[in-house]
Scaffold this motif. Structure first.
Motif, PDB file in Angstrom:
ATOM      1  N   PHE A  21      11.012  60.181  38.159  1.00  0.00           N
ATOM      2  CA  PHE A  21      12.464  60.274  38.212  1.00  0.00           C
ATOM      3  C   PHE A  21      13.021  60.820  36.904  1.00  0.00           C
ATOM      4  O   PHE A  21      12.644  60.404  35.828  1.00  0.00           O
ATOM      5  N   PRO A  23      16.888  61.432  35.571  1.00  0.00           N
ATOM      6  CA  PRO A  23      18.304  61.409  35.922  1.00  0.00           C
ATOM      7  C   PRO A  23      18.999  62.702  35.510  1.00  0.00           C
ATOM      8  O   PRO A  23      18.780  63.215  34.419  1.00  0.00           O
ATOM      9  N   LEU A  32      25.318  61.231  40.330  1.00  0.00           N
ATOM     10  CA  LEU A  32      24.000  61.847  40.302  1.00  0.00           C
ATOM     11  C   LEU A  32      23.942  62.927  41.365  1.00  0.00           C
ATOM     12  O   LEU A  32      24.344  62.722  42.495  1.00  0.00           O
ATOM     13  N   LYS A  37      14.603  59.983  45.140  1.00  0.00           N
ATOM     14  CA  LYS A  37      14.760  58.535  45.230  1.00  0.00           C
ATOM     15  C   LYS A  37      15.285  57.974  43.921  1.00  0.00           C
ATOM     16  O   LYS A  37      14.869  58.358  42.848  1.00  0.00           O
ATOM     17  N   HIS A  38      16.204  57.037  44.058  1.00  0.00           N
ATOM     18  CA  HIS A  38      16.794  56.401  42.887  1.00  0.00           C
ATOM     19  C   HIS A  38      16.413  54.932  42.806  1.00  0.00           C
ATOM     20  O   HIS A  38      16.933  54.201  41.990  1.00  0.00           O
ATOM     21  N   HIS A  54      18.002  53.478  39.603  1.00  0.00           N
ATOM     22  CA  HIS A  54      18.553  54.463  38.678  1.00  0.00           C
ATOM     23  C   HIS A  54      19.952  54.860  39.154  1.00  0.00           C
ATOM     24  O   HIS A  54      20.143  55.201  40.324  1.00  0.00           O
ATOM     25  N   THR A  55      20.920  54.809  38.238  1.00  0.00           N
ATOM     26  CA  THR A  55      22.296  55.202  38.542  1.00  0.00           C
ATOM     27  C   THR A  55      22.776  56.206  37.496  1.00  0.00           C
ATOM     28  O   THR A  55      22.116  56.421  36.481  1.00  0.00           O
ATOM     29  N   SER A  59      19.822  52.750  34.167  1.00  0.00           N
ATOM     30  CA  SER A  59      18.822  52.176  35.055  1.00  0.00           C
ATOM     31  C   SER A  59      18.850  50.665  34.969  1.00  0.00           C
ATOM     32  O   SER A  59      19.140  50.091  33.919  1.00  0.00           O
TER      33      SER A  59
END
Length: 143
Positions: A21, A23, A32, A37-38, A54-55, A59
């Motif tokens: 991941f 970001p 985002l 996948k977050h 994760h945003t 995170s």
């Protein structure tokens, strides 16, 4: 992006886990825009699991304790103290924020993160329970 398929022993459901991941928020609008996948699951045992969410604002390692900032503040605790204590996310209540300070005030201050002076993630619930439980405090009119 590399992904792998895993299967939970409890539910035998496939899970896609992203292990690379990165970001992205190149638009600068606070959202985002990356495909993928977050929510990354690290381990499962029985009904328990550890994961990372994760945003756009950071995170969150789960499981997590969320401090409650009902009206955009955690009472009697400075943001610096929350961060020093390892707080990853704050929980707010939309109904309470609607009552005070109100949407116009929050918008005028640049949004909830700026209003709260909190750069990390915020989760807000709908406040639906409070709409009913505090119904005696509501004022209804024909307007």
């Amino acid at each position: 992006m590399s992904t792998k398929q895993t299967s939970s022993a409890q539910t035998d459901r496939p899970q896609v886990v992203t292990d690379d991941f990165e970001p992205l928020n190149k638009s600068g609008d606070g959202y985002l825009h990356e495909q993928g996948k977050h929510f990354v699951i690290h381990a499962e045992e029985g009904h328990a699991r550890s994961a990372t969410l994760h945003t756009a604002h950071g995170s969150i390692e789960t499981p997590v304790f969320m401090a409650v900032g009902t009206r955009a503040t955690v009472k009697a605790v400075r943001n610096e103290d929350l961060i020093d204590a390892g707080c990853q996310i704050l929980l707010g209540n939309t109904y309470h924020l609607h009552l005070r300070p109100g949407e116009k005030t929050i918008k005028a201050m640049g949004g909830l993160h700026k209003f709260m002076n909190w750069k990390k993630p915020i989760l807000t619930d709908s406040g639906g329970f409070q709409v009913f439980s505090l119904s005696a405090l509501r004022k209804l009119s024909e307007k």
